[in-house]
Design an enzyme around this catalytic site. Structure first.
Site: not given
Ligand SMILES: Cc1cc2nc3c(=O)[nH]c(=O)nc-3n(C[C@H](O)[C@H](O)[C@H](O)COP(=O)(O)OP(=O)(O)OC[C@H]3O[C@@H](n4cnc5c(N)ncnc54)[C@H](O)[C@@H]3O)c2cc1C
Lengths: 291, 801
Positions: B376, B746
């Site tokens: 991520r 993210e």
């Protein structure tokens, strides 16, 4: 989940269940809530040839409180039943304190107290509660019933004293004689986590004198630790800060933790010390306020 | 078709589900009904099942493998070992970082969980039984679980398979201006230092990896249903590795149960299932179990960071030095642009106006699972921003300055764009000080400082932590970003049907981000076609245009831009059709949302749907029929969203347990397509940040046993302990993106961890503690308080045997 091959039976009577276990000759296992056994089968750490599912047996889901304060917990009473049993909590507050800290809501709806005792996980919570309350397990086998004090019931990590053809039908918590107090504290890294260290404290008070005490620890040894020295430090005395300190010292002394990814041995002993102190201090301030 | 009198004017963009609409996620309709279609839902006639036997030990020579008992078990169709893979030249495969990785071990096993053999059988139970029947004799070798051990002079050589490899170093790399940085340090009034380990974590998507490989001998076609975030890269890899013709390879990535970077690499299981299908001429399904996923597939982080900051007394940062030793496990399998060895770690300090910086990096092999993926984050950006914000906090403390004031003083100013970062990136927009102020106001910074001082009088430990960062999202441009030589651009293909409904396909691959919802909103914004009239399809390489997949928050910056560009091409053609229908010249046609009209007579107009019908039924002479377009988008630059995260915490000094009191997040991701989805992404990201900060790590004991091989040891936070998130926004549109959007998926995972850690460190300030490594488990915090010192979390973990 791909366990090893096994047979499955769901008997309707206890005798039938015992018969199946008897014929299983040690390769059969009781299935209660499945919250410990099924994960082990998934990992193939447990590979029973036969599962005897006791969930259909009548009467085992009974949770009874008797007039003398005795609490009888049938083998199919779930953690969740105990979490919601207000009458039980009033008699033994330590049960009410522990129940919501066991696992997560999903596991609590299936897992059983008796199954937890049978599973004898050194990090399990109920064994500490039942030990602090001097409870016992009632087992039934081909030869009839017997009562096994909790201290004798668990024989080691993941080991109990039951014969291969015995079913634990209930756990019994004897009724108190005096005013009950206590609590349960557990350090967990996340909801649903097993205890890094946990403490069950159950005491009875006559006025400000402690007449009976049980202190048991989880997560800090190869089995539930019955901190008898800590209990003895309290009996016959008032809950003074000296008595509390003596009990906490003795409990930390009794703990035999190992270092792992949850913490060092010294840390776990320290947590036990802190928890015993916290529970007893809370009890002493509440009873002072009440007085 | 006749020209109708206009009945409506510009459409209400929110009503048609365009940009800015918090439209409900259309994919959830099937997910909440249990009607998703994942790889494990694929059932083909005659399908066999595959199970992998993994190494129980971390480093050992394979003396022998005896599979005879496995072959004996009824229902076993094939047993594969490294030796057999080698006959097909498939015992080893290339990684995404120009290294090699064993598919099935031939010589040695190099980490616990490494693939040793595979069984293909009629059902998964039989396959598993047969794996247990394989007898492997191992000769144990010394085990390495961290860089210190790996770099020791007498360390055993892990990669003895590689010609010319004499030690355990897999690369050294540097970036920045060393001389200028040395000069900055020579001029510094104060030099601040920090040292830390960002622990190994695992993306752990709820759906593990898996594949169903189906080779059809009659047609020569190979179809592989698999859990991949980048189906086209896999198609290219299969064409190159397995030497199959690319046009006969179809990769289908159906619904994915999360990816988080874990599903970017090509794993041995996929390759083995493909070979198994070719050999058995039957479809072969492989579904990894949880432990397999946690112990063998792409991890995140695992870097040791040291650094120092040159400071002037007045608080200005003069320069930064960074060094990292990164632990890559047994094979260098990072998924990253090929130009950079340690991802975009050098994106650190992009939001601060710092004249110069220098980074040195060294990667090492250890006896741990390979595959440093961008969990991520945009390739090691999480580590970069964590280091940055921990360093900034340490510097502010050393100078005795307020941490907010120190940041404000050093931020790049709003009028200072484009800005060249100390490591050479070009940032283009932002309002950093404003974001910080929104956050400080929301948390009542001054009020909390007073509360903290008051609480300290009673022995209570309160702390506040700030983390600010701008993150490089949306790789490419193609000049600088490629994976194995394939340039990082993306694509979209939009086909408008005659009734004005449309299908949109892209080379991205949603795995929870909500592409099926938001992509339609971009088209709605550009064309005025209601979002609900647009079907979005991704993940099938036979139908989707070529794209590099979804990771590194690149889908909106790259594929999202391609969608806008494709829609604009469609609009240009629709304009020609409109002119024809309106019987005016194109120059006289104006556009408002959903409708072309005659400039001099605004009442005369045609809807986009009418243009679509005309494309199939009434096109002007010489105009190609149909209404569709595709676009390949090569972004001019990365996008640079900004995030400011502020946490307040209280520590229980007796146990080291800490609680989050409040958490404020201010995100500036440019224009928000679907605010609800953006907020969902931020909440999810913060939850992962909290997990990393508080409880989550994959660690190892001295024998290389992985601690964290199941969800009882590798902890995912639940709703019970996850704090509440207070979200705020600032909007600075991206100047070069067609719709002004920046990546956001993210940001919160990247920027979040430092906010928690800084808050706990702030509470410990004055107790002699400068750093406690994540995760900040209670025992570590307690130890720091007791010893008045730093606590390292590097493996091996301390255990009593
Ligand atoms: C995610 C998760 C988290 C958990 N967290 C905790 C926690 O925090 N604290 C905690 O204490 N526990 C925890 N547990 C364990 C949980 O409490 C189990 O429910 C309990 O330990 C076992 O009870 P059960 O009824 O599920 O037993 P089962 O799993 O059905 O059986 C366990 C064992 O006991 C035997 N057994 C069960 N009942 C009987 C009987 N009546 N007679 C004879 N033998 C019997 C079985 O044969 C088996 O060997 C957790 C479990 C999970 C899955």
């Amino acid at each position: 989940m791909y366990p090893s091959r096994f047979a499955y039976e769901a008997p309707r009577t206890l005798d039938e269940a015992i018969g199946l276990l008897h014929d299983g000759a040690g390769e059969a296992k009781v299935l209660a809530g499945g919250q410990s056994l099924v994960p082990l089968m998934k990992l193939r750490f447990a590979n029973p040839e036969l599962l005897v599912d006791i969930n259909n047996l009548p009467g085992l889901d009974r949770l009874e409180t008797l007039a003398d304060g005795t609490i009888r917990v049938g083998a199919l009473v779930r953690h969740r039943d105990l979490e919601r049993a207000g009458d039980v909590h009033r008699i033994q507050p330590v049960v009410g304190a522990a129940a919501p800290l066991i696992a997560d809501p999903i596991v609590r709806t299936r897992g059983t107290l008796v199954g937890s005792l049978c599973h004898a996980d050194p990090q399990g919570d109920w064994a500490a509660v039942v030990t602090a309350l001097r409870g016992y397990v009632v087992a039934q086998g081909p030869g009839g019933r017997r009562e096994i004090p909790i201290g004798d019931f668990v024989t080691g990590p993941f080991q109990n004293v039951l014969a291969h053809d015995e079913v634990a039908v209930e756990a019994v918590l004897p009724g108190p004689r005096h005013t009950v107090a206590g609590g349960f504290l557990k350090l967990e890294r996340r909801v649903g986590d097993f205890a890094t260290a946990g403490t069950a404290v159950a005491i009875e008070l006559d006025g400000d004198r402690v007449t009976r005490a049980g202190i048991a620890l989880t997560g800090v040894g190869s089995r539930t630790v019955d901190a008898t020295g800590a209990a003895e430090a309290l009996v016959g005395r008032a809950l003074t800060s000296e008595a509390i300190a003596a009990a906490a010292d003795a409990a930390a002394e009794a703990a035999q933790p190992t270092a792992d990814h949850r913490g060092s041995a010294a840390y776990k002993k320290h947590v036990i010390h802190t928890f015993v102190t916290r529970i007893l201090t809370r009890v002493s301030t509440t009873s002072e306020q009440a007085a | 078709m006749t020209v109708t009198e206009p009945t409506s004017r510009a459409l209400d963009e929110i009503k048609i589900g365009g940009m800015g609409a918090s439209r409900r996620r259309v994919e959830d309709n099937r997910f909440i009904r249990g009607k998703g279609h994942y790889v494990d839902d694929v059932v083909l006639p005659g399908m066999l099942h595959m199970e992998i036997l993994r190494s129980p030990v971390a480093h050992a020579r394979i003396v022998s493998i005896d599979a005879s008992a496995a072959w004996e078990i009824p229902g076993v169709r094939l047993v594969l070992t490294g030796e057999m893979m080698a006959t097909r030249n498939l015992a080893w495969m290339p990684t995404l970082s120009y290294d090699t990785q064993a598919v099935l071990a031939t010589d040695k096993v190099r980490f616990q969980g490494q693939e040793v053999a595979a069984v293909i059988a009629d059902d998964p139970y039989i396959a598993k039984d047969a794996c247990e029947a394989i007898v492997v004799e191992y000769e144990q070798l010394p085990v390495i679980v961290n860089p210190t051990q790996s770099l020791a002079p007498d360390a055993p050589l892990i990669r003895d398979d590689k010609v010319g490899q004499v030690d355990n170093v897999c690369f050294t790399w540097q970036v920045g201006d060393q001389d200028a940085t040395d000069r900055a340090f020579a001029e510094a009034d104060v030099v601040s230092r920090i040292e830390m380990h960002y622990p190994r974590s695992h993306p752990s998507p709820l759906e593990t990896c898996g594949s169903v490989a189906d080779f059809d001998r009659a047609t020569g076609k190979l179809t592989v249903y698999m859990t991949t975030q980048a189906p086209h890269i896999v198609r290219a890899a299969v064409a190159l590795i397995a030497e199959l013709p690319e046009h006969l390879i179809r990769i289908v990535s159906p619904d994915l149960g999360g990816g988080f970077g874990n599903k970017v690499p090509v794993y041995p299981g996929y390759v083995i299932s493909i070979l198994a299908s070719i050999l058995t001429e039957r479809p072969v399904k492989w579904i990894e179990d949880r432990t397999g996923n946690l112990i063998s597939t792409g991890f995140g982080r695992d870097v040791y960071l040291t650094g120092e900051m040159a400071l002037r007394k007045d608080g200005r940062i003069l320069g930064v030095r960074m060094h990292t030793d990164s632990d890559h496990g047994a094979f260098f399998g990072d998924a990253q642009p090929s130009k950079f060895k340690i991802g975009l770690l050098h994106s650190a300090f992009a939001c601060y106006d710092i004249p110069t910086a220098h980074l040195t990096a060294r990667g090492v092999y250890t006896n741990k699972a390979p595959g440093g993926v961008a969990y991520r984050c945009s390739f090691r950006v999480t580590e970069a921003m964590f280091f940055q914000e921990r360093m900034v906090q340490a510097a502010a403390d050393d100078l005795g300055m307020d941490q907010a004031e120190f940041r404000r003083l050093n931020f790049v100013r709003d009028d200072d764009f484009p800005h060249r970062t100390p490591f050479g990136f070009l940032t283009d927009s932002g309002q950093y000080a404003k974001c910080l102020q929104v956050g400080l106001d929301a948390i009542d910074y001054e009020g909390f400082l007073r509360e903290k001082a008051e609480a300290a009088k009673n022995g209570r430990l309160l702390g506040i932590g700030i983390s600010c960062m701008t993150e490089p999202l949306g790789a490419g441009n193609s000049r600088e970003y490629d994976i194995l030589g394939i340039k990082m651009f993306d694509s979209a293909e939009l086909r408008v049907h005659m009734t004005g409904k449309a299908i949109l396909r892209t080379g991205a691959k949603t795995q929870g981000q909500g592409h099926e919802t938001t992509w339609a909103q971009i088209v709605a914004h550009e064309l005025g076609i209601p979002a609900e009239d647009i079907l979005v399809e991704e993940g099938d390489t036979d139908t989707a245009p070529f794209g590099m997949g979804t990771y590194a928050s690149r889908s909106t910056p790259v594929a999202g831009a391609a969608i806008a560009m494709a829609a604009r091409k469609v609009k240009a053609k629709a304009r020609q059709l409109a002119a024809h229908l309106l019987e005016v010249s194109e120059e006289d046609v104006e556009w408002e949302l959903g409708r072309f009209y005659v400039r001099s007579a605004p009442d005369r107009g045609v809807s986009i749907q009418e243009c679509a019908m005309a494309a199939y039924s009434n096109m002007p002479d010489g105009l190609e029929p149909g209404l569709e377009a595709n676009a390949y988008y090569d972004p001019p630059n990365l996008t640079w969203p900004f995030g400011c995260y502020i946490a307040t915490v209280e520590i229980d000094p007796a146990t080291g347990v800490w609680d989050v009191l409040r958490f404020v997040a201010v995100d500036d991701c440019g224009v928000r397509i679907n605010p609800m989805i953006v907020e969902g992404q931020i909440m999810g990201g913060l939850t992962e940040a909290y997990a990393m900060a508080s409880m989550q790590f994959i660690t190892f004991d001295a024998d290389g046993n992985c601690i964290g091989s199941n969800f009882m040891d590798y902890l995912l936070p639940t709703a019970w302990e996850t704090p509440g998130w207070e979200l705020h926004e600032v909007v600075t549109p991206c100047p070069h993106h067609p719709i002004g959007a920046k990546g956001v998926g993210e940001c919160a995972t990247v920027g979040g961890p430092a906010a928690f850690v800084n808050a706990v460190m702030d509470a410990l300030k004055g107790h002699g503690v400068r750093n406690v490594d994540m995760p900040l488990l209670p025992d570590r915090v307690h130890e720091a308080l007791q010893t008045r010192g730093d606590v390292s979390g590097a493996p091996p973990i301390r255990t009593d045997r």
